[in-house]
Motif scaffolding. Sequence first.
Motif, PDB file in Angstrom:
ATOM      1  N   LYS A 114     -28.161  16.669 -21.844  1.00 48.98           N
ATOM      2  CA  LYS A 114     -29.347  17.101 -21.078  1.00 48.98           C
ATOM      3  C   LYS A 114     -30.256  17.341 -22.685  1.00 48.98           C
ATOM      4  O   LYS A 114     -31.212  17.839 -22.412  1.00 48.98           O
ATOM      5  CB  LYS A 114     -29.192  18.278 -20.503  1.00 48.98           C
ATOM      6  N   ILE A 115     -29.567  17.316 -23.741  1.00 48.81           N
ATOM      7  CA  ILE A 115     -30.302  17.255 -25.080  1.00 48.81           C
ATOM      8  C   ILE A 115     -30.429  15.759 -25.771  1.00 48.81           C
ATOM      9  O   ILE A 115     -29.115  15.415 -25.977  1.00 48.81           O
ATOM     10  CB  ILE A 115     -29.685  18.338 -26.066  1.00 48.81           C
ATOM     11  N   GLU A 116     -31.467  15.513 -26.053  1.00 52.60           N
ATOM     12  CA  GLU A 116     -31.776  14.339 -26.809  1.00 52.60           C
ATOM     13  C   GLU A 116     -31.417  14.269 -28.252  1.00 52.60           C
ATOM     14  O   GLU A 116     -32.188  15.408 -28.840  1.00 52.60           O
ATOM     15  CB  GLU A 116     -33.018  13.589 -26.648  1.00 52.60           C
ATOM     16  N   THR A 117     -31.110  13.368 -28.949  1.00 50.43           N
ATOM     17  CA  THR A 117     -30.957  13.527 -30.433  1.00 50.43           C
ATOM     18  C   THR A 117     -31.805  12.436 -30.653  1.00 50.43           C
ATOM     19  O   THR A 117     -31.474  11.463 -30.407  1.00 50.43           O
ATOM     20  CB  THR A 117     -29.520  13.325 -30.924  1.00 50.43           C
ATOM     21  N   GLU A 118     -32.798  12.587 -31.579  1.00 51.38           N
ATOM     22  CA  GLU A 118     -33.653  11.683 -31.959  1.00 51.38           C
ATOM     23  C   GLU A 118     -33.800  11.622 -33.592  1.00 51.38           C
ATOM     24  O   GLU A 118     -33.533  12.557 -34.012  1.00 51.38           O
ATOM     25  CB  GLU A 118     -35.209  12.204 -31.426  1.00 51.38           C
ATOM     26  N   PHE A 151     -36.822  11.338 -43.562  1.00 52.72           N
ATOM     27  CA  PHE A 151     -35.971  11.108 -42.567  1.00 52.72           C
ATOM     28  C   PHE A 151     -35.570  12.114 -41.855  1.00 52.72           C
ATOM     29  O   PHE A 151     -35.071  13.199 -42.626  1.00 52.72           O
ATOM     30  CB  PHE A 151     -34.773  10.193 -42.729  1.00 52.72           C
ATOM     31  N   LEU A 152     -35.660  12.231 -40.557  1.00 55.15           N
ATOM     32  CA  LEU A 152     -35.056  13.443 -39.750  1.00 55.15           C
ATOM     33  C   LEU A 152     -34.272  13.286 -38.559  1.00 55.15           C
ATOM     34  O   LEU A 152     -34.391  12.099 -37.970  1.00 55.15           O
ATOM     35  CB  LEU A 152     -36.289  14.345 -39.192  1.00 55.15           C
ATOM     36  N   LEU A 153     -33.395  14.055 -38.310  1.00 54.10           N
ATOM     37  CA  LEU A 153     -32.738  13.885 -37.003  1.00 54.10           C
ATOM     38  C   LEU A 153     -32.756  15.178 -36.239  1.00 54.10           C
ATOM     39  O   LEU A 153     -32.606  16.414 -37.045  1.00 54.10           O
ATOM     40  CB  LEU A 153     -31.027  13.888 -37.554  1.00 54.10           C
ATOM     41  N   HIS A 196     -34.781  21.685 -32.404  1.00 56.03           N
ATOM     42  CA  HIS A 196     -34.476  21.855 -33.745  1.00 56.03           C
ATOM     43  C   HIS A 196     -33.957  20.727 -34.694  1.00 56.03           C
ATOM     44  O   HIS A 196     -33.473  19.769 -34.245  1.00 56.03           O
ATOM     45  CB  HIS A 196     -33.361  23.241 -34.125  1.00 56.03           C
ATOM     46  N   THR A 197     -33.949  20.950 -35.886  1.00 55.46           N
ATOM     47  CA  THR A 197     -33.639  19.719 -36.778  1.00 55.46           C
ATOM     48  C   THR A 197     -32.186  20.016 -37.171  1.00 55.46           C
ATOM     49  O   THR A 197     -31.754  20.893 -37.566  1.00 55.46           O
ATOM     50  CB  THR A 197     -34.686  19.860 -38.116  1.00 55.46           C
ATOM     51  N   ILE A 198     -31.491  19.103 -37.293  1.00 54.33           N
ATOM     52  CA  ILE A 198     -30.224  18.734 -37.673  1.00 54.33           C
ATOM     53  C   ILE A 198     -29.823  18.455 -38.934  1.00 54.33           C
ATOM     54  O   ILE A 198     -29.134  19.034 -39.798  1.00 54.33           O
ATOM     55  CB  ILE A 198     -29.269  18.071 -36.698  1.00 54.33           C
ATOM     56  N   ALA A 199     -30.763  17.322 -39.613  1.00 52.53           N
ATOM     57  CA  ALA A 199     -30.662  17.039 -40.763  1.00 52.53           C
ATOM     58  C   ALA A 199     -32.046  16.430 -41.318  1.00 52.53           C
ATOM     59  O   ALA A 199     -33.077  15.881 -40.411  1.00 52.53           O
ATOM     60  CB  ALA A 199     -29.753  15.814 -40.964  1.00 52.53           C
ATOM     61  N   HIS A 200     -32.276  16.593 -42.458  1.00 50.68           N
ATOM     62  CA  HIS A 200     -33.764  16.128 -43.178  1.00 50.68           C
ATOM     63  C   HIS A 200     -33.297  15.584 -44.625  1.00 50.68           C
ATOM     64  O   HIS A 200     -32.689  16.310 -45.288  1.00 50.68           O
ATOM     65  CB  HIS A 200     -34.551  17.224 -43.242  1.00 50.68           C
ATOM     66  N   LEU A 201     -33.604  14.295 -44.564  1.00 47.42           N
ATOM     67  CA  LEU A 201     -33.246  13.717 -45.830  1.00 47.42           C
ATOM     68  C   LEU A 201     -34.545  12.901 -46.571  1.00 47.42           C
ATOM     69  O   LEU A 201     -35.347  12.603 -45.773  1.00 47.42           O
ATOM     70  CB  LEU A 201     -32.477  12.616 -45.469  1.00 47.42           C
ATOM     71  N   ASP A 202     -34.647  13.148 -47.749  1.00 45.97           N
ATOM     72  CA  ASP A 202     -35.785  12.527 -48.357  1.00 45.97           C
ATOM     73  C   ASP A 202     -34.977  11.495 -49.634  1.00 45.97           C
ATOM     74  O   ASP A 202     -34.163  11.808 -50.177  1.00 45.97           O
ATOM     75  CB  ASP A 202     -36.837  13.304 -49.158  1.00 45.97           C
ATOM     76  N   THR A 209     -25.173  18.567 -39.782  1.00 37.22           N
ATOM     77  CA  THR A 209     -24.025  17.611 -38.982  1.00 37.22           C
ATOM     78  C   THR A 209     -22.583  18.212 -39.161  1.00 37.22           C
ATOM     79  O   THR A 209     -22.434  19.028 -39.990  1.00 37.22           O
ATOM     80  CB  THR A 209     -24.294  16.297 -39.558  1.00 37.22           C
ATOM     81  N   PRO A 210     -21.991  17.702 -38.203  1.00 33.98           N
ATOM     82  CA  PRO A 210     -20.426  18.487 -38.156  1.00 33.98           C
ATOM     83  C   PRO A 210     -19.482  17.551 -39.313  1.00 33.98           C
ATOM     84  O   PRO A 210     -18.764  18.300 -39.596  1.00 33.98           O
ATOM     85  CB  PRO A 210     -19.908  17.853 -36.633  1.00 33.98           C
ATOM     86  N   ASN A 211     -19.842  16.519 -39.711  1.00 36.01           N
ATOM     87  CA  ASN A 211     -19.134  15.742 -40.702  1.00 36.01           C
ATOM     88  C   ASN A 211     -19.619  16.132 -42.077  1.00 36.01           C
ATOM     89  O   ASN A 211     -18.894  15.517 -43.184  1.00 36.01           O
ATOM     90  CB  ASN A 211     -18.834  14.330 -40.562  1.00 36.01           C
TER      91      ASN A 211
END
Length: 111
Positions: free
Chosen positions: A27-31, A41-43, A56-62, A75-77
Amino acid sequence: MDKLNKLTEAVEKALLKYTEPPFAEEKIETEVAFDRERNRFLLVEVGWENNTRVHHTIAHLDIINGKVWIQLDKTPNGIANDLIDNGLSKGEIVLGFRSETLRKMSEFALF
């Protein structure tokens, strides 16, 4: 392949991994959001859980000055490990969510 394309490909591949099972929830989309023009770049997770809105934001990379800056990592890893698995060296990755003092003690790039 030029350096920017190499970094972009590694980042996108690392983030897309988290949009598929077993990481994606029913029920939760990961985009992902890729701004290739500005190298951002966002997750994110979006949806509902027990009648509560999830966003919520899981990862943010530039990509900055030829290096991948990890601005946020939930992220879990550990997204740095995923980037290494995708062919990047520790010298191409900056742990931007850490202070400069702590970055000096890591094996990753300082800036």
